[in-house]
Design an enzyme around this catalytic site. Structure first.
Site, PDB file in Angstrom:
ATOM      1  N   HIS A 193       1.603   4.318  -3.100  1.00  0.00           N
ATOM      2  CA  HIS A 193       1.493   5.780  -3.053  1.00  0.00           C
ATOM      3  C   HIS A 193       2.631   6.424  -3.851  1.00  0.00           C
ATOM      4  CE1 HIS A 193      -1.888   6.558  -0.489  1.00  0.00           C
ATOM      5  NE2 HIS A 193      -1.406   5.896   0.553  1.00  0.00           N
TER       6      HIS A 193
ATOM      7  N   GLU B 203      -6.188   6.720  -1.160  1.00  0.00           N
ATOM      8  CA  GLU B 203      -5.944   5.605  -0.256  1.00  0.00           C
ATOM      9  C   GLU B 203      -6.516   4.307  -0.824  1.00  0.00           C
ATOM     10  OE1 GLU B 203      -4.130   5.477   2.515  1.00  0.00           O
ATOM     11  OE2 GLU B 203      -3.586   7.569   2.232  1.00  0.00           O
TER      12      GLU B 203
ATOM     13  N   HIS C 272       0.834  -1.205   0.000  1.00  0.00           N
ATOM     14  CA  HIS C 272       0.000   0.000   0.000  1.00  0.00           C
ATOM     15  C   HIS C 272       0.868   1.255   0.000  1.00  0.00           C
ATOM     16  CE1 HIS C 272      -3.221   2.772   1.422  1.00  0.00           C
ATOM     17  NE2 HIS C 272      -2.226   3.304   2.113  1.00  0.00           N
ATOM     18  N   GLU C 273       1.861   1.304   0.883  1.00  0.00           N
ATOM     19  CA  GLU C 273       2.705   2.500   0.979  1.00  0.00           C
ATOM     20  C   GLU C 273       3.539   2.702  -0.285  1.00  0.00           C
ATOM     21  OE1 GLU C 273       2.239   4.610   3.226  1.00  0.00           O
ATOM     22  OE2 GLU C 273       0.977   3.389   4.517  1.00  0.00           O
TER      23      GLU C 273
END
Length: 283
Positions: free
Chosen positions: A149, A208, A145-146
């Site tokens: 980004h 997100e 997920h990070e």
């Protein structure tokens, strides 16, 4: 005697700041760099070049390492775990990436349940998140997920949108300079709140969700069972759910929303996972 009619269509000067702001916004929209997300196909406008993003990320990463110098751990099981997962995810991300990153990770001994990835691929992981991750696949959920980004260039996109919002609000404020200061402050406060809750926070939640989607594909492509992402967020909900603000007040989706979205994307991720397992083992 003929009557002379006077034209009373003089341009209201109070509207000039708003019109100038709109002209600037249109110019920015027309000239801004566009990027296409290689995983989702979404087109976004960004305010920074990849080089500028990476430079800012390096500066922020250096500051974090200075601030946390006494807590950074260089070796041990947690460091080995984080680096192993990061390496596998980096390979998965590189398969479709337009911009290649020099990934780097620092592990910080802390009870804080957090991890983040700065623009350009610099990752910070606090050991407090590891027990909730529980296993490699759980940690891959967090780090995928990070990292998404960064690869999606979300920071540069947020900056662009922030510039647009601030320009419009500045134009509106400029048009009210003759207004009573207290009344002007009230109106600007209302407009600012409207921009925050009606545009900024919903867009942040959208980013997100996109990072959740792409991170799920990364972990599946890296050989981690994507179903573990749902299990991770269920654990997070147990740990933090009761203290979470209502979704419309947050810059993140609720845990239940995330779980529902992950289940929607699961067939796509499962396909990536199965394709990975059908490959010949790497030498």
């Amino acid at each position: 005697m003929p009557v002379k009619l006077e034209r009373k269509h003089a341009f209201p000067l109070a509207l000039a700041p708003i019109l100038l702001a709109l002209v600037f916004v249109l110019f920015k929209l027309y000239t801004a760099s566009k990027v296409t997300n290689p995983e989702t196909g979404r087109v976004a406008r960004v305010a920074l070049s990849p080089e500028q993003e990476q430079r800012l990320g390096l500066e922020a990463y250096a500051q974090v390492k200075r601030d946390e110098a006494g807590k950074i751990i260089q070796s041990g099981p947690d460091v080995d775990l984080v680096k192993r997962v990061t390496t596998r995810l980096a390979r998965a991300a590189a398969e479709k990436a337009v911009v290649q990153y020099n990934w780097e990770v620092s592990v910080i001994q802390s009870h804080e349940k957090n991890a983040f990835c700065l623009p350009g691929g610099k990752i910070v992981v606090y050991t407090g998140i590891i027990p909730i991750a529980k296993n490699e696949a759980g940690l891959a959920t967090v780090l995928g997920h990070e990292m998404a980004h960064a690869t999606s260039r979300h920071s540069a996109e947020r900056l662009f949108r922030s510039q647009i919002v601030q320009t419009i609000l500045g134009g509106v404020q400029g048009s009210m300079m003759d207004m009573d200061p207290a009344q002007r402050q009230t109106i600007m406060g209302a407009l600012g709140a409207g921009a925050k809750y009606g545009a900024t926070l919903p867009f942040s939640r959208k980013q997100e969700s996109e990072a959740d989607h792409i991170g799920l594909l990364y972990m599946a492509r890296a050989g981690y069972d994507p179903r573990e992402a749902v299990a991770f967020w269920q654990r997070m909900d147990e740990q933090l759910g009761k203290g979470s603000p209502p979704a419309f007040l947050s810059d993140h989706p609720s845990h239940n929303t995330r779980i529902g979205q992950l289940q929607t994307w699961m067939p796509e991720a499962q396909k990536e996972y199965n394709q990975h397992h059908n490959r010949a083992p790497a030498a």
